[in-house]
Design a protein around this motif. Structure first.
Motif, PDB file in Angstrom:
ATOM      1  N   GLY A 238     -13.170   9.482  -6.322  1.00  0.00           N
ATOM      2  CA  GLY A 238     -11.905   9.701  -5.630  1.00  0.00           C
ATOM      3  C   GLY A 238     -10.982  10.564  -6.455  1.00  0.00           C
ATOM      4  N   SER A 240      -6.406  11.297  -7.587  1.00  0.00           N
ATOM      5  CA  SER A 240      -5.013  10.882  -7.568  1.00  0.00           C
ATOM      6  C   SER A 240      -4.123  12.072  -7.892  1.00  0.00           C
ATOM      7  CB  SER A 240      -4.756   9.751  -8.581  1.00  0.00           C
ATOM      8  OG  SER A 240      -4.915  10.229  -9.908  1.00  0.00           O
ATOM      9  N   ARG A 259      -3.107   7.774  -4.509  1.00  0.00           N
ATOM     10  CA  ARG A 259      -4.471   7.580  -4.998  1.00  0.00           C
ATOM     11  C   ARG A 259      -5.431   7.398  -3.816  1.00  0.00           C
ATOM     12  NH1 ARG A 259      -3.980   2.535  -8.914  1.00  0.00           N
ATOM     13  NH2 ARG A 259      -2.658   1.819  -7.199  1.00  0.00           N
ATOM     14  N   TYR A 260      -6.655   7.865  -4.031  1.00  0.00           N
ATOM     15  CA  TYR A 260      -7.724   7.686  -3.043  1.00  0.00           C
ATOM     16  C   TYR A 260      -8.992   7.300  -3.795  1.00  0.00           C
ATOM     17  CZ  TYR A 260     -11.424   8.743   0.293  1.00  0.00           C
ATOM     18  OH  TYR A 260     -12.525   8.664   1.097  1.00  0.00           O
ATOM     19  N   ARG A 261      -9.702   6.317  -3.265  1.00  0.00           N
ATOM     20  CA  ARG A 261     -10.925   5.862  -3.926  1.00  0.00           C
ATOM     21  C   ARG A 261     -12.006   5.599  -2.885  1.00  0.00           C
ATOM     22  NH1 ARG A 261     -12.395   3.823  -8.966  1.00  0.00           N
ATOM     23  NH2 ARG A 261     -14.107   2.303  -8.954  1.00  0.00           N
ATOM     24  N   ASP A 262     -13.216   5.992  -3.237  1.00  0.00           N
ATOM     25  CA  ASP A 262     -14.393   5.782  -2.399  1.00  0.00           C
ATOM     26  C   ASP A 262     -15.479   5.164  -3.275  1.00  0.00           C
ATOM     27  OD1 ASP A 262     -16.715   5.927  -0.889  1.00  0.00           O
ATOM     28  OD2 ASP A 262     -16.160   7.814   0.058  1.00  0.00           O
ATOM     29  N   ARG A 279     -13.269   2.800   1.743  1.00  0.00           N
ATOM     30  CA  ARG A 279     -12.252   3.774   1.354  1.00  0.00           C
ATOM     31  C   ARG A 279     -10.908   3.080   1.184  1.00  0.00           C
ATOM     32  NH1 ARG A 279     -13.404   7.552   6.359  1.00  0.00           N
ATOM     33  NH2 ARG A 279     -13.841   5.465   7.155  1.00  0.00           N
ATOM     34  N   THR A 281      -6.713   3.733  -0.030  1.00  0.00           N
ATOM     35  CA  THR A 281      -5.642   4.708  -0.254  1.00  0.00           C
ATOM     36  C   THR A 281      -4.343   3.968  -0.528  1.00  0.00           C
ATOM     37  OG1 THR A 281      -6.710   6.197   1.338  1.00  0.00           O
ATOM     38  CG2 THR A 281      -4.445   6.695   0.727  1.00  0.00           C
ATOM     39  N   SER A 304      -0.359   0.521   0.892  1.00  0.00           N
ATOM     40  CA  SER A 304      -1.788   0.495   0.577  1.00  0.00           C
ATOM     41  C   SER A 304      -2.580   0.206   1.832  1.00  0.00           C
ATOM     42  CB  SER A 304      -2.077  -0.574  -0.484  1.00  0.00           C
ATOM     43  OG  SER A 304      -3.460  -0.677  -0.727  1.00  0.00           O
TER      44      SER A 304
END
Length: 815
Positions: A238, A240, A259-262, A279, A281, A304
């Motif tokens: 991901g 940020s 922030r983004y996370r996968d 996913r 965010t 979030s």
């Protein structure tokens, strides 16, 4: 309430009418680093700088004064100032180090150590490698802090569970979603490590100013920007972006991060074949505005969204022994769709009446809206593997020991709203400080639970425990086919809490020995209204104390003792039992806590080191026993359990490599509980031995090439029990948890290496690196999946393994 706010906002008007103004600033050294505990004085009036180098002192108008800045390690600095306006003056001096070398005298600020607080470098939290890089990732290398789930940011401290830890950001308590049951559903921690300035952590025996929990405190401070900058990070997991800046003549400070996370990279390394893309965010902002030198308004917000879509396809797991290997093959149908939307807003106003007295008022609101929907059918075959090396079918399943299926269904919805208002004050005079505060909180939680499980084994429907007997084929069974478990509840819970604290601390000298002590007390009163039923009014009182002494020895040592009567009033999760029903009369869990510690600072290889040792003991009563499945905690919702925890934590930190701090941690823990006087058994968090290494290194001839090693070894915890089973019959432990993460990075641009032209001149910082998670590809188990066999009346615990070896590329830039 209107009168309260009228008084609060009228106080600055009275202050402005005085014939004084405020002088404030930041004291730094020539390396632009802030200096703590600098004495700032004129005449008989004085103050000291805080840990960020900031100071504030009231001076007279239209009168020339001489300000003197003093610190034991720096040359004195003198400045003549005449204030002409009530708008205040800002002056930030630069101090120079003393040239003379002190051979036998070592003077250090030991305030945090005396309080039993570990102060962690914020840069370390950003740089240390780990699946969930950030503040919690560093905590898990400390003694007494444990976690067997690399996809989770939750942690156990000294035998407690996840719900026993306090987390503060800028003095505001933060929360996490309620329904999350797996680490891979968690997503992002509330704490954005790119916005952090200070990290303070206490593993027990903490002060009365912190809230009513049993285990630990993580106290985070977000920074105020000092320049306009944008930081961008990207990786295979991901990315940020963080923006910071000052506006309106430096009165408005803005710090915003997205922030983004996968987690697909991690999930695809597991044994279960899935169509899966979790996913996460979030958007977070910290904004402050200085209306005057003594009044600041700040705003903290967080949005979030976690989307967890899970469609398992198949699973193949081999377990057992070399002589008796078994294999579980599962084929799945269906999917799971979970959504977690959280909103958090907090408004704080800080007023400094004078250089000694300050007040902070905070209003905050937290809302979480959660949906947990799934229908998953699992058809399994549990078989014996041919272990005969000479056989043509070696390694193949030659006998089906158990065949069955399992259907899980859920339609769970939760909406929780938590609002509170608190007022805190602090009065400082010389080496004494008085802190006090009061807080009101309302919690409104509404949950709809529709959850059932049907189990079939060898063509027979497995009935729930304690159901009527089945004597087929000798007698015909005429009862209905019912689910193995079935929960249908609608809960509407209101909790009202009023809490407050007062504490006093002083630093003094006893002969030539430096002494610091803190005494304080907390109190909380609460009532619960659950589904139209009202609880009794309950009150707890929690006295706490700390004492530390630094003897005037040539050897640099500090001894500290702390303890008290700690209480944890029940939250919504603690009010809900295994079947989803609410017991509004659950009492607060209580713990008598004792901690004895020692810090020994010394030089080795002509570099600084520190050995920290702590012994602790907890005697717990009114315990609300629980079970843990991954990160899902289910409580008994009663107080029929007693427990204890004791252990030893040792940590050696220092410059094993010149210029880079590393540490080695060792922890021993034993915690047991006695449920309803049935005898002592291990608690779910009974992790006997913990060993951790956090190591940093660099190439001597190429110092910008750095390496980070994060190594953790934990002995296994009790593996839990099947649903509704007797925990006294299931005390087998999971395998030991072993993990090593390695990171290598190269710094192209930083504060010490800038370019005036070319492509790299566009960056203030630029770093690229590779991270290798679980470098030895060790299979760690987090829980067991329990497969039931009607024919043999046996339940098999099949380990659920965590992530395998994963390679991640990371890029960070600031401009």
């Amino acid at each position: 309430m209107k009168k309260l706010f009228l008084i609060f906002f009228c106080i600055p008007i009275v202050a402005f009418a005085q014939k004084t103004t405020i002088l404030k600033g930041t004291v730094k050294n020539k390396e632009k680093q802030p200096i703590e505990n600098v004495s700032v004085k004129f005449g008989n009036t004085g103050t000291t700088t805080d840990e960020s180098g900031n100071y504030s002192i009231r001076i007279p108008l239209n009168e020339e004064i001489t300000i003197i800045y003093r610190h034991v390690s720096y040359k004195p600095f003198t400045k003549k100032i005449t204030a002409k306006s009530r708008n205040g003056i800002r002056f930030s001096p630069i101090l120079s180090l003393k040239i003379e070398k002190l051979e036998t005298i070592v003077v250090k600020d030991r305030k945090k150590e005396a309080q039993g607080i570990i102060k962690i470098d914020a840069n370390k939290a950003k740089n240390i490698v780990g699946p969930n890089a950030g503040v919690e990732n560093v905590l898990m290398t400390l003694p007494g802090v444990n976690n067997n789930n690399e996809l989770s940011t939750q942690y156990n401290v000294r035998g407690g569970n996840f719900d026993e830890n306090l987390v503060y950001v800028n003095g505001i308590e933060v929360y996490r979603p309620f329904l999350i049951r797996s680490g891979q559903q968690e997503g992002l921690s509330f704490i954005n490590s790119n916005m952090v300035q200070n990290i303070n952590f206490s593993a027990g025996g903490f002060q009365a100013k912190y809230g009513d929990k049993l285990s630990s405190v993580l106290d985070i401070t977000y920074r105020k920007p000092r320049e306009k900058a944008t930081t961008v990070e990207a990786s295979s997991l991901g990315g940020s972006a963080t923006f910071e800046g000052n506006f309106l003549n430096n009165k408005l400070n803005v710090l915003t991060g997205v922030r983004y996370r996968d987690n697909s990279l991690f999930v695809n390394s597991k044994q279960i074949e899935t169509n899966f893309r979790p996913r996460f965010t979030d958007l977070q902002s910290y904004i402050s505005y200085d209306f005057s030198e003594n009044f600041t308004l700040s705003y903290l917000s967080n949005f979030s969204m976690n989307n967890y879509n899970y469609q398992p396809i198949s699973r193949r797991t081999r377990f057992g022994t070399v002589a008796d290997p078994l294999e579980l093959i599962v084929f799945y149908q269906g999917k799971e769709e979970n959504n977690y939307l959280t909103l958090f807003n907090a408004l704080s106003a800080k007023f400094e009446a004078n250089e000694n007295l300050s007040f902070t008022t905070t209003v905050s609101s937290y809302n979480t809206q959660e949906e947990e929907y799934y229908d998953i059918l699992a058809s399994y075959n549990l078989g014996e593997v041919d272990a005969n090396i000479g056989s043509e079918d070696f390694g193949e399943v030659d006998f089906a020991q158990g065949i069955g299926s399992q259907l899980n269904h859920a339609r769970n919805d939760l909406d929780a709203l938590i609002n509170n208002i608190q007022i805190r004050g602090s009065y400082k005079k010389n080496r004494q400080q008085l802190d006090f505060g009061v807080k009101y909180q309302n919690e409104d939680i509404r949950e709809r639970i529709r959850e059932w499980e049907v189990i079939d084994s060898l063509g027979f429907s497995v009935r729930p425990p304690n159901s009527s007997g089945n004597n087929q084929p000798y007698e015909p069974f005429e009862g209905p086919i019912i689910p193995f478990q079935n929960i249908r509840e609608d809960n509407n819970v209101q909790i009202h809490r009023i809490s407050g604290f007062v504490q006093f601390n002083e630093r003094l000298f006893w002969n030539d020995n430096e002494v610091w002590y803190n005494i304080g007390v907390r109190a909380q009163n609460w009532t619960v209204s659950a589904n139209g039923r009202n609880s009794k009014n309950q009150t707890i009182i929690s006295p706490r104390a700390q004492f530390a002494i630094k003897p005037s020895w040539k050897t640099d040592m500090l001894f500290r003792f702390s303890g008290g009567w700690y209480s944890q009033p029940p939250s919504y999760r603690e009010l809900k039992d295994f079947y989803g029903k609410i017991n509004e009369n659950v009492k607060a869990q209580k713990s008598i806590h004792f901690v004895a510690g020692m810090d020994y600072s010394f030089d080795m290889w002509e570099r600084p080191f520190k050995l920290t040792t702590e012994l602790y003991y907890k005697d717990l009563s009114n315990v609300n026993a629980y079970s843990v499945d991954n990160v899902r905690i289910r409580y008994r919702a009663d107080n029929v359990t007693t427990a204890f925890a004791h252990g030893l934590d040792v940590r050696l930190n220092g410059e094993f490599v010149p210029g880079s701090e590393s540490w080695v941690s060792l922890g021993y823990l034993k915690t047991e509980e006695n449920i309803d006087n049935r005898g002592n058994i291990s608690r779910p968090s009974d992790q006997r031995l913990k060993f951790g290494i956090l190591f940093q290194d660099y190439v001597p001839n190429l110092p910008n090439l750095k390496a980070y090693l994060n190594l953790v070894y934990n002995t296994g915890v009790p593996g839990g029990a099947p649903a509704y089973a007797d925990v006294y019959q299931f005390q087998e432990r999971l395998r030991d948890y072993k993990r090593a993460d390695l990171g290598v990075s190269y710094i192209f641009v930083d504060a010490n290496k800038r370019y005036q032209k070319g492509f790299l001149s566009n960056f203030k910082e630029l770093t690229a690196g590779l991270e290798l998670f679980n470098m030895f590809d060790i299979q760690n188990a987090i829980t067991n999946t329990w497969v039931r066999d009607v024919y043999s009346k046996t339940q098999f615990g099949i380990p659920n393994f965590m992530t395998g070896r994963v390679l991640n590329f990371k890029l960070a830039m600031k401009f």
